[in-house]
Design a protein around this motif. Sequence first.
Motif, PDB file in Angstrom:
ATOM      1  N   PHE A 237      -3.838  -5.332 -16.152  1.00 47.30           N
ATOM      2  CA  PHE A 237      -2.879  -4.507 -16.536  1.00 47.30           C
ATOM      3  C   PHE A 237      -1.574  -5.140 -17.229  1.00 47.30           C
ATOM      4  O   PHE A 237      -0.943  -4.449 -18.147  1.00 47.30           O
ATOM      5  N   ARG A 238      -1.505  -6.377 -16.780  1.00 44.73           N
ATOM      6  CA  ARG A 238      -0.061  -6.940 -17.484  1.00 44.73           C
ATOM      7  C   ARG A 238      -0.542  -8.299 -17.800  1.00 44.73           C
ATOM      8  O   ARG A 238       0.311  -9.328 -17.743  1.00 44.73           O
TER       9      ARG A 238
ATOM     10  N   PHE B 257      -2.420   0.986  -0.341  1.00 43.71           N
ATOM     11  CA  PHE B 257      -2.344  -0.368  -0.188  1.00 43.71           C
ATOM     12  C   PHE B 257      -2.823  -0.679   0.916  1.00 43.71           C
ATOM     13  O   PHE B 257      -3.759  -1.852   1.140  1.00 43.71           O
TER      14      PHE B 257
ATOM     15  N   VAL C 261      -4.871   2.608  -5.926  1.00 39.18           N
ATOM     16  CA  VAL C 261      -5.412   1.365  -6.079  1.00 39.18           C
ATOM     17  C   VAL C 261      -6.756   0.841  -5.551  1.00 39.18           C
ATOM     18  O   VAL C 261      -7.005  -0.202  -5.489  1.00 39.18           O
TER      19      VAL C 261
ATOM     20  N   VAL D  98       3.301  -3.210   3.128  1.00 42.47           N
ATOM     21  CA  VAL D  98       4.021  -2.406   2.256  1.00 42.47           C
ATOM     22  C   VAL D  98       4.414  -0.970   3.061  1.00 42.47           C
ATOM     23  O   VAL D  98       5.317  -0.548   2.764  1.00 42.47           O
TER      24      VAL D  98
ATOM     25  N   MET E 261       4.329  -5.104  -3.217  1.00 39.29           N
ATOM     26  CA  MET E 261       5.127  -3.978  -3.523  1.00 39.29           C
ATOM     27  C   MET E 261       4.183  -2.874  -3.641  1.00 39.29           C
ATOM     28  O   MET E 261       2.904  -2.937  -3.712  1.00 39.29           O
ATOM     29  N   PRO E 262       4.749  -1.622  -3.521  1.00 37.28           N
ATOM     30  CA  PRO E 262       3.739  -0.442  -3.557  1.00 37.28           C
ATOM     31  C   PRO E 262       3.419  -0.078  -4.635  1.00 37.28           C
ATOM     32  O   PRO E 262       3.813  -0.421  -5.799  1.00 37.28           O
ATOM     33  N   GLY E 263       2.135   0.853  -4.658  1.00 38.55           N
ATOM     34  CA  GLY E 263       1.700   1.654  -5.793  1.00 38.55           C
ATOM     35  C   GLY E 263       0.980   0.779  -7.018  1.00 38.55           C
ATOM     36  O   GLY E 263       0.812  -0.427  -6.631  1.00 38.55           O
ATOM     37  N   ILE E 264       0.956   1.402  -7.920  1.00 36.84           N
ATOM     38  CA  ILE E 264      -0.004   0.753  -9.296  1.00 36.84           C
ATOM     39  C   ILE E 264       0.871  -0.398  -9.707  1.00 36.84           C
ATOM     40  O   ILE E 264       0.344  -1.592 -10.004  1.00 36.84           O
ATOM     41  N   LEU E 265       2.176  -0.255  -9.681  1.00 42.67           N
ATOM     42  CA  LEU E 265       3.037  -1.375 -10.165  1.00 42.67           C
ATOM     43  C   LEU E 265       2.994  -2.805  -9.250  1.00 42.67           C
ATOM     44  O   LEU E 265       2.821  -3.740  -9.359  1.00 42.67           O
ATOM     45  N   GLY E 266       2.973  -2.219  -8.009  1.00 45.09           N
ATOM     46  CA  GLY E 266       2.952  -3.318  -6.962  1.00 45.09           C
ATOM     47  C   GLY E 266       1.532  -3.981  -6.901  1.00 45.09           C
ATOM     48  O   GLY E 266       1.483  -5.408  -6.948  1.00 45.09           O
ATOM     49  N   ALA E 267       0.373  -3.354  -7.197  1.00 49.60           N
ATOM     50  CA  ALA E 267      -1.012  -3.718  -7.118  1.00 49.60           C
ATOM     51  C   ALA E 267      -1.097  -4.666  -8.346  1.00 49.60           C
ATOM     52  O   ALA E 267      -1.804  -5.758  -8.657  1.00 49.60           O
ATOM     53  N   THR E 268      -0.361  -4.272  -9.767  1.00 50.20           N
ATOM     54  CA  THR E 268      -0.597  -4.830 -10.966  1.00 50.20           C
ATOM     55  C   THR E 268       0.140  -6.186 -10.871  1.00 50.20           C
ATOM     56  O   THR E 268      -0.122  -7.196 -11.265  1.00 50.20           O
ATOM     57  N   MET E 269       1.476  -6.383 -10.194  1.00 52.31           N
ATOM     58  CA  MET E 269       2.274  -7.768 -10.412  1.00 52.31           C
ATOM     59  C   MET E 269       1.706  -8.556  -9.169  1.00 52.31           C
ATOM     60  O   MET E 269       1.955  -9.714  -8.915  1.00 52.31           O
ATOM     61  N   ARG E 270       0.846  -8.085  -8.169  1.00 51.51           N
ATOM     62  CA  ARG E 270       0.431  -8.946  -6.958  1.00 51.51           C
ATOM     63  C   ARG E 270      -0.155 -10.319  -7.467  1.00 51.51           C
ATOM     64  O   ARG E 270      -1.008 -10.241  -8.415  1.00 51.51           O
TER      65      ARG E 270
ATOM     66  N   TYR F 111      -5.468  -5.811 -10.251  1.00 52.09           N
ATOM     67  CA  TYR F 111      -4.881  -5.110 -11.688  1.00 52.09           C
ATOM     68  C   TYR F 111      -4.212  -6.104 -12.465  1.00 52.09           C
ATOM     69  O   TYR F 111      -3.706  -5.614 -13.247  1.00 52.09           O
ATOM     70  N   ALA F 112      -4.510  -7.348 -12.319  1.00 51.03           N
ATOM     71  CA  ALA F 112      -3.663  -8.406 -13.197  1.00 51.03           C
ATOM     72  C   ALA F 112      -3.933  -7.976 -14.753  1.00 51.03           C
ATOM     73  O   ALA F 112      -3.066  -8.210 -15.415  1.00 51.03           O
TER      74      ALA F 112
ATOM     75  N   GLY G  76      -1.835  -1.552 -19.164  1.00 49.83           N
ATOM     76  CA  GLY G  76      -2.728  -0.896 -18.306  1.00 49.83           C
ATOM     77  C   GLY G  76      -2.233   0.294 -18.024  1.00 49.83           C
ATOM     78  O   GLY G  76      -2.938   1.637 -18.043  1.00 49.83           O
TER      79      GLY G  76
ATOM     80  N   ALA H 267       4.880  -3.604 -21.617  1.00 54.18           N
ATOM     81  CA  ALA H 267       4.775  -4.950 -20.417  1.00 54.18           C
ATOM     82  C   ALA H 267       3.653  -4.599 -19.821  1.00 54.18           C
ATOM     83  O   ALA H 267       3.104  -5.798 -19.285  1.00 54.18           O
TER      84      ALA H 267
ATOM     85  N   TYR I 207      -3.003   5.927  -9.799  1.00 55.76           N
ATOM     86  CA  TYR I 207      -2.351   5.292  -8.695  1.00 55.76           C
ATOM     87  C   TYR I 207      -2.995   5.054  -7.258  1.00 55.76           C
ATOM     88  O   TYR I 207      -2.217   4.107  -6.602  1.00 55.76           O
TER      89      TYR I 207
ATOM     90  N   GLN J  70      -8.934  -3.506 -18.618  1.00 55.15           N
ATOM     91  CA  GLN J  70      -7.661  -2.157 -18.486  1.00 55.15           C
ATOM     92  C   GLN J  70      -8.255  -1.109 -18.740  1.00 55.15           C
ATOM     93  O   GLN J  70      -7.777  -0.074 -17.976  1.00 55.15           O
TER      94      GLN J  70
END
Lengths: 196, 580
Positions: free
Chosen positions: A100-101, B495, B451, B237, A83-92, A97-98, B431, B428, B449, B470
């Motif tokens: 972060f979550r 990405f 990454v 991506v 998935m894209p962006g910071i969220l994608g990198a976080t959930m990967r 960036y794990a 970070g 949730a 952003y 974080q």
Amino acid sequence: MIRLHLHVDVSCVPLFYSLFEKGVVLSTRTGCTLRDFLCGQLGLSDEYLDQRVQTLFLDARPVDDVDKAVVRDGSVLALSAAMPGILGATMRKGGRYAAFRKDISQHTDECGICDTSGRVTVKLFNMVAREVGGGLLEAGIEVDGGDLQRIADRYPGKLNRSIRSARMDDRAITPDTSLFSTLSEEPLLLSVSIAG
Amino acid sequence: MDKILRIKMSAQGEPAVTTEALGAYAGLGGRAMTSTIVAKEVPPTCHPLGAANKLVIAPGLLSGSAAAMSGRISVGCKSPLTGGIKEANSGGQGAQVMARLGYAAIILEGMPANDSLYKVFINKEGVKLESADDLKGLGNYATVDKLSAQYGEKVACISIGQAGEMKMSAASIAFTDMEQRPTRHAGRGGVGAVMGSKGIKAIILDDDGMKMRKPAEAEKFKAANKIFVEGLRKHPVTGEGLPAFGTNVLTNVVNEAGGYPTNNFKTGQFAGASNISGETQAALENERGGEGSATHGCHRGCVIRCSGTFYGKNGNFLTKQPEYETVWAHGGNCGIDNLDVIAQLDRMDDDFGVDTIEMGATIGVAMEAGLIKFGDSQGAIKLVQEVGDGTPLGRILGNGAAVTGQCFGVERVPVVKRQSMPAYDPRAVQGIGVTYATTTMGADHTAGYAVATNLLGVGGNVDALKPEGQVELSRNLQIATAAIDSTGMCLFIAFAILDQPETFNALVDLVGGFIGQPMTADDVTNLGKSVLKSERAFNQAAGFTAKDDRLPDYFKNEALAPHNVTFGVKDEELDTVFNW
């Protein structure tokens, strides 16, 4: 549960992918690792799981290790491509960036492996839905008749034109426009095969 | 880009237009340019809508060249929404055209003596300032229609709608896309209000007769660009997910994670998410507009094409494909799960010229206040219409969630530095909460952003599994992002350069080939830090303290379902983000 089998033109298979966004139910072996479930039972290759399915959730928790997370009766599993962006990198899965979550990440399953059976909800998103959905449709998925009705309402002409034949509980039936509305209140075991 | 255009609205008689050499601003672009100018020339304690504030528009360092993905433009000022420094970023054609005309920055300063409105026409011959009173009160779409009729279909337009004219703190600045529609916006922080306060309705850029900006090392640049584009096209991506589904591909994933702010940040999952997901949206767009409608670039040179085109039920163009943030803001955050309604709201936001994130968050607060119920689609449309009409209620709403919450006595207002949080709940994804709290911009997800921090050489190796990871990760993301924001490159390249070393190397060679000297990891870090340092200094002088680098208290106390988490990063940890 009513068993509904549809034999369809290949062009209408994508119409069913939206079923995977809300989730479909599989009756399956449980108490196994995610890898065993996805590769051993659903037929994904190890390479596909490791390279393509970059984001997974088990019971709403991001998974980092598919060889440690355990699927149980009642589990909800969601698969996605990167998935894209910071969220994608976080959930990967296993991503940089794990942290972060970390508060919502999948924890180590203390109960371990145990061979049982149960029902697992599987959700498929984006490209994974397109790539894996067809196989699950062919094998058979439990869905809510109302969700099938919504697809029929959205694509009435296209769906009806594309269904070559249909069977309900092993009886041949006429796939007319009323088929899905009559089943809208029922749980269904749906399978979809492609007409040659 | 070898010159800066200044338009002084307070000059005796008519506004004065001057062009000057770059001087101390040489070598800067994008956010580095806007933040450096604002930090140097704008008194931090000035009123954002007063004569002392300045609006700076700057393309990135690579904009106007053949570099793929280089069409981002930065708009900077003191923000009327946050009271601090602001850089709002946009796609569209503005960056490419402005850069080819040779302008590294356009600075609007002063204030007109009366309420006349002006438009600024810039071509290779020079700059003309003309009356725009015939455009008064028009939305961005009608404004651009008139400008197109006058100046042609190839010009790029920068404009404000009614919200900017009324100087509302949620007002955006619109940039036309490749079809000359005002669909791309420098949305955050009320930059449109500052443009309105300067009496400028529109800037028209015509690069007819101008050439693409040439790189210093043409062969190196061309070879690198080819590899860079190949890398973007093959990555899942940038080459598959974003072109097929747009940024709204995130809805299902964020929702599944329990981080999708629903009903004004009450819970983390929305039952209607699949009805407004990127998958559903793309299918709808392709059905209505034909295959390919869900894939569209916002500027020439974009190879990712994360945007698309949304047609209404009647088959006519309605709006560009709403972004994830917009779909969330007007969708799940307001309990609305109808894509046609969300697209209508997006169209209205673009036309009136308001930030879709701020507007959606504001409607959510209005729902919390009981003005309308959560899920009331028609009610939401009516409220946004009030903003465009400038009614007393509309003026409250058009000034953002913090003002609306205050006027209606709402505690649960999801803002930092009075700017609304975007579409990731910080309980949730803590970070991202660190970034929301500490960025100079107010609650802003894009501030952290970029990454590929490790590859960009920012921050060394961080143990991502340690709790303090974080803070360090957020710091490095903010530094890297500030640097990328200065180049004009779209952040979505991050990405592909993170995963594919050859694509990263190609980017390094692309930048190096263009500017004529290698870009090193230290260069990236130093650029990012320099930008952030200027911004922090400005904010401190404007009166901000560590107390402003915090989330609202209720995020620490109110647990978010389904994970029942609260924001747990300590204040002392937040205060270390900028320790370097």
